[in-house]
Design an enzyme around this catalytic site. Structure first.
Site, mmCIF file in Angstrom:
data_model
loop_
_atom_site.group_PDB
_atom_site.id
_atom_site.type_symbol
_atom_site.label_atom_id
_atom_site.label_comp_id
_atom_site.label_asym_id
_atom_site.label_seq_id
_atom_site.Cartn_x
_atom_site.Cartn_y
_atom_site.Cartn_z
ATOM 1 N N LYS A 22 -34.922 60.993 35.375
ATOM 2 C CA LYS A 22 -36.129 61.034 36.214
ATOM 3 C C LYS A 22 -35.889 60.332 37.546
ATOM 4 O O LYS A 22 -36.190 60.872 38.614
ATOM 5 C CB LYS A 22 -37.285 60.345 35.467
ATOM 6 C CG LYS A 22 -38.472 59.988 36.356
ATOM 7 C CD LYS A 22 -39.589 59.334 35.569
ATOM 8 C CE LYS A 22 -39.472 57.855 35.344
ATOM 9 N NZ LYS A 22 -39.837 56.995 36.488
ATOM 10 N N ASN A 23 -35.347 59.106 37.476
ATOM 11 C CA ASN A 23 -35.259 58.305 38.694
ATOM 12 C C ASN A 23 -34.123 58.729 39.625
ATOM 13 O O ASN A 23 -34.012 58.219 40.744
ATOM 14 C CB ASN A 23 -35.141 56.815 38.342
ATOM 15 C CG ASN A 23 -36.451 56.295 37.777
ATOM 16 O OD1 ASN A 23 -37.485 56.968 37.879
ATOM 17 N ND2 ASN A 23 -36.432 55.110 37.174
ATOM 18 N N CYS A 116 -49.185 48.451 40.545
ATOM 19 C CA CYS A 116 -49.349 49.206 39.303
ATOM 20 C C CYS A 116 -49.312 48.220 38.149
ATOM 21 O O CYS A 116 -49.211 47.010 38.361
ATOM 22 C CB CYS A 116 -48.306 50.308 39.169
ATOM 23 S SG CYS A 116 -46.717 49.770 38.619
ATOM 24 N N ARG A 121 -45.515 45.385 43.453
ATOM 25 C CA ARG A 121 -44.618 46.412 43.974
ATOM 26 C C ARG A 121 -44.872 46.772 45.444
ATOM 27 O O ARG A 121 -45.224 47.913 45.775
ATOM 28 C CB ARG A 121 -44.663 47.643 43.073
ATOM 29 C CG ARG A 121 -44.343 47.307 41.630
ATOM 30 C CD ARG A 121 -44.281 48.500 40.746
ATOM 31 N NE ARG A 121 -43.062 49.269 40.931
ATOM 32 C CZ ARG A 121 -42.775 50.382 40.257
ATOM 33 N NH1 ARG A 121 -43.618 50.846 39.365
ATOM 34 N NH2 ARG A 121 -41.654 51.033 40.475
ATOM 35 N N ASP A 304 -35.943 48.531 32.853
ATOM 36 C CA ASP A 304 -36.516 49.703 32.183
ATOM 37 C C ASP A 304 -36.130 49.787 30.705
ATOM 38 O O ASP A 304 -36.589 50.693 30.000
ATOM 39 C CB ASP A 304 -36.088 50.994 32.905
ATOM 40 C CG ASP A 304 -36.757 51.128 34.263
ATOM 41 O OD1 ASP A 304 -37.737 50.417 34.522
ATOM 42 O OD2 ASP A 304 -36.292 51.959 35.075
ATOM 43 N N ARG A 396 -44.687 61.180 31.487
ATOM 44 C CA ARG A 396 -44.211 60.990 32.861
ATOM 45 C C ARG A 396 -42.691 60.861 32.896
ATOM 46 O O ARG A 396 -42.064 61.221 33.884
ATOM 47 C CB ARG A 396 -44.816 59.718 33.469
ATOM 48 C CG ARG A 396 -46.290 59.822 33.744
ATOM 49 C CD ARG A 396 -46.760 58.607 34.484
ATOM 50 N NE ARG A 396 -45.943 58.415 35.677
ATOM 51 C CZ ARG A 396 -45.991 57.355 36.460
ATOM 52 N NH1 ARG A 396 -46.820 56.378 36.189
ATOM 53 N NH2 ARG A 396 -45.232 57.262 37.526
HETATM 54 N N1 EPU Z 1 -39.747 44.853 46.160
HETATM 55 C C1 EPU Z 1 -40.236 44.160 47.244
HETATM 56 N N2 EPU Z 1 -40.382 44.837 48.426
HETATM 57 C C2 EPU Z 1 -40.053 46.148 48.552
HETATM 58 C C3 EPU Z 1 -39.545 46.846 47.447
HETATM 59 C C4 EPU Z 1 -39.406 46.163 46.250
HETATM 60 O O1 EPU Z 1 -40.537 42.979 47.159
HETATM 61 O O2 EPU Z 1 -40.210 46.701 49.652
HETATM 62 C C5 EPU Z 1 -39.582 44.145 44.871
HETATM 63 C C6 EPU Z 1 -40.442 44.749 43.761
HETATM 64 O O3 EPU Z 1 -41.761 44.257 43.797
HETATM 65 C C7 EPU Z 1 -39.678 44.332 42.524
HETATM 66 C C8 EPU Z 1 -38.229 44.395 42.990
HETATM 67 O O4 EPU Z 1 -38.276 44.367 44.412
HETATM 68 O O5 EPU Z 1 -40.016 43.020 42.184
HETATM 69 C C9 EPU Z 1 -37.452 45.610 42.558
HETATM 70 O O6 EPU Z 1 -38.201 46.780 42.827
HETATM 71 P P1 EPU Z 1 -37.551 48.153 43.253
HETATM 72 O O7 EPU Z 1 -38.013 48.502 44.623
HETATM 73 O O8 EPU Z 1 -36.088 48.143 42.993
HETATM 74 O O9 EPU Z 1 -38.255 49.154 42.236
HETATM 75 P P2 EPU Z 1 -38.657 50.629 42.569
HETATM 76 O O10 EPU Z 1 -37.659 51.220 43.473
HETATM 77 O O11 EPU Z 1 -40.088 50.715 42.927
HETATM 78 C C10 EPU Z 1 -37.257 51.746 40.655
HETATM 79 C C11 EPU Z 1 -37.534 52.622 39.474
HETATM 80 C C12 EPU Z 1 -38.255 51.806 38.408
HETATM 81 C C13 EPU Z 1 -37.343 50.655 38.010
HETATM 82 C C14 EPU Z 1 -37.006 49.806 39.241
HETATM 83 C C15 EPU Z 1 -36.036 48.682 38.955
HETATM 84 C C16 EPU Z 1 -37.766 54.792 40.525
HETATM 85 C C17 EPU Z 1 -38.631 55.925 40.892
HETATM 86 N N3 EPU Z 1 -38.353 53.757 39.917
HETATM 87 O O12 EPU Z 1 -38.525 51.302 41.127
HETATM 88 O O13 EPU Z 1 -38.446 52.666 37.298
HETATM 89 O O14 EPU Z 1 -37.993 49.845 37.053
HETATM 90 O O15 EPU Z 1 -36.429 50.651 40.257
HETATM 91 O O16 EPU Z 1 -34.857 49.181 38.430
HETATM 92 O O17 EPU Z 1 -36.557 54.826 40.751
HETATM 93 C C18 EPU Z 1 -39.511 53.479 35.362
HETATM 94 O O18 EPU Z 1 -38.771 54.467 35.404
HETATM 95 O O19 EPU Z 1 -40.235 53.222 34.359
HETATM 96 C C19 EPU Z 1 -39.555 52.564 36.497
HETATM 97 C C20 EPU Z 1 -40.554 51.699 36.683
#
Ligand code: EPU
Length: 417
Positions: A22-23, A116, A121, A304, A396
């Site tokens: 998915k990701n 969320c 996030r 995850d 999802r």
């Molecule tokens: N963060 C910030 N600022 C930002 C972006 C992120 O502070 O601008 C923080 C977040 O709040 C969090 C940390 O950085 O504490 C890591 O977040 P990240 O941005 O890496 O997460 P994401 O990109 O929103 C993806 C996956 C998630 C997975 C995380 C961590 C996708 C679509 N989603 O989310 O997947 O948990 O990376 O590996 O790629 C899931 O599939 O169930 C899922 C939640």
């Protein structure tokens, strides 16, 4: 809304095929926005999140066609710079269109995703990067408005190695003028998968999979045909299920190299793993041992997989400390596991899990994807009947999860409520 009903206590046996990730699929489908012409993606998982991103891409003016696990996208007619609230609120990853829209249309208006269930996030790092690349950014009425006549390469340090942040900025940088350097870039396999697809489209990207990425902008990209890599989290979920039930399961079509931390922790917990090519056979004859887990960015233990691993620790032979360092509220499954008899105490970002001999079935629900998967795993070993409600979370991110478990011998079915 459907529910999943499980009669626990049946060891899993057989082979399970892993679907596309998915990701990885989400950013790769979005990358079609960077060019005109038909892109073809194979091994795309059949999931609700994939339906959501296809709807958004169509809304932006792309032509989207699907046939089974193949998706074709032509964004030659990309015309609409706005990703509306109604589409973004259903799936946070919609924010991935921001970089490509500014790169192609010179402007974007994307609803801010908001928090969320698992944490606040924020997307401040996505915005910081785009701003360093010369975009004017405003937040108005709940929307990010970004504009740049032509993005320019920049040195960008990410305070946190954000996965979608890295992906968004990578997609903005491939068509920018000059070189972009992303420091503290995310190293997840999904980031590498996106970089591979972009490179096949003609992008000039170095360092994907390391924490420093260099992207030299090119004037245009060409369409591509690409498969989606296997889902390491789905694979890990089935591996934990196999160990949990003391079964004999071969997980087929995965990339063992993406699962290093999960493999290590499963072995330490008493499971036996035999890795051959793209298959991992998981068995367990010894009792489950307690091991400590700390979630970290890749190649550390994935957040995850934290909830699923907690179920294993809930029936292990001692005390395990599970520390969650990525998201501030990712223990929502704990209260439901407790209702099934687990002995878990949470203090700050650590959960103390004291193994108990058994869990007992109960009606449960969770408000995020991986927490729901953990409750299905708990149902597989619990005594009696477990009903997992709010199945839309599972839909999802897991393709036909209950069918895959049923084929392995679980007594599990989906029932309309
Ligand atoms: N963060 C910030 N600022 C930002 C972006 C992120 O502070 O601008 C923080 C977040 O709040 C969090 C940390 O950085 O504490 C890591 O977040 P990240 O941005 O890496 O997460 P994401 O990109 O929103 C993806 C996956 C998630 C997975 C995380 C961590 C996708 C679509 N989603 O989310 O997947 O948990 O990376 O590996 O790629 C899931 O599939 O169930 C899922 C939640």
């Amino acid at each position: 809304m459907d529910k999943i009903v499980i009669q626990g206590g049946h060891p899993l046996k057989g082979e399970v095929n892993i679907s596309g990730a998915k990701n990885a699929a989400l950013p790769i489908l979005v990358s079609a926005l960077l060019t005109g012409g038909w892109n073809t993606y194979t091994n795309v998982p059949d999931l609700q999140d994939i339906e959501s991103i296809k709807l958004l891409l169509a809304h932006l003016g792309a032509r989207v066609e699907s046939d089974g696990h193949t998706v074709r996208i032509d964004a030659g007619g990309l015309c609409e710079p706005e990703a509306p609230y109604d589409l973004v609120r259903k799936m946070r990853a919609s924010v991935l269109v921001l970089g490509p829209l500014v790169a192609r249309l010179k402007k974007a208006r994307v609803s801010l995703p908001g928090g969320c269930a698992i944490g606040a996030r924020p997307i401040n790092l996505h915005l910081k990067g785009l701003s360093l690349m010369g975009a004017d950014i405003d937040i108005r009425h709940g929307y990010v408005e970004a504009e740049a006549p032509r993005l320019k390469g920049a040195e960008i340090y990410l305070d946190v190695a954000s996965v979608t942040g890295t992906e968004n900025l990578m997609m903005a940088a491939v068509l920018a003028e000059g070189e972009t350097v992303l420091r503290n870039a995310a190293r997840e396999p999904e980031v590498v998968a996106l970089a591979d697809v972009l490179s096949r489209m003609g992008a000039d990207i170095h360092g994907a999979g390391s924490s420093v990425m260099r992207i030299r902008g090119v004037p245009s990209l060409k369409p591509v045909s690409a498969p989606i890599v296997p889902d390491r989290i789905e694979a890990g979920t089935f591996m934990v299920a196999a160990a949990l039930t003391g079964g004999d399961v071969t997980v087929c079509g995965c990339v063992p190299g993406h699962l290093g931390a999960v493999i290590d922790k499963l072995r330490l917990s008493g499971a036996e793993l035999a890795i051959r090519g793209s298959t991992i056979r998981v068995t367990r004859s010894a009792p489950i041992q307690s091991v400590d887990i700390k979630t970290l960015p890749y190649p550390g233990f994935p957040t995850d997989m934290q909830a699923q691993f907690m179920v294993l620790m809930a029936v292990a032979g001692g005390l395990s400390i599970i520390s969650e360092t990525i998201f501030e509220n990712r223990f929502i499954h704990v209260s439901e596991l407790r209702r099934m008899g687990a002995d878990i105490t949470v203090s700050g970002n650590a959960a103390m899990v004291k193994g108990t001999p058994f869990l007992s079935g109960a009606p449960v629900m969770a408000s995020d994807l991986r927490a729901s998967a953990c409750l299905v795993l708990a149902g597989l070993i619990a005594r009696g009947k477990t009903e997992v409600n709010r199945v839309y979370h599972l839909d999802r991110g897991y393709e036909a999860m209950e069918e895959k478990f049923a084929r392995l011998g679980a007594v599990i079915e989906r029932r309309p409520v």
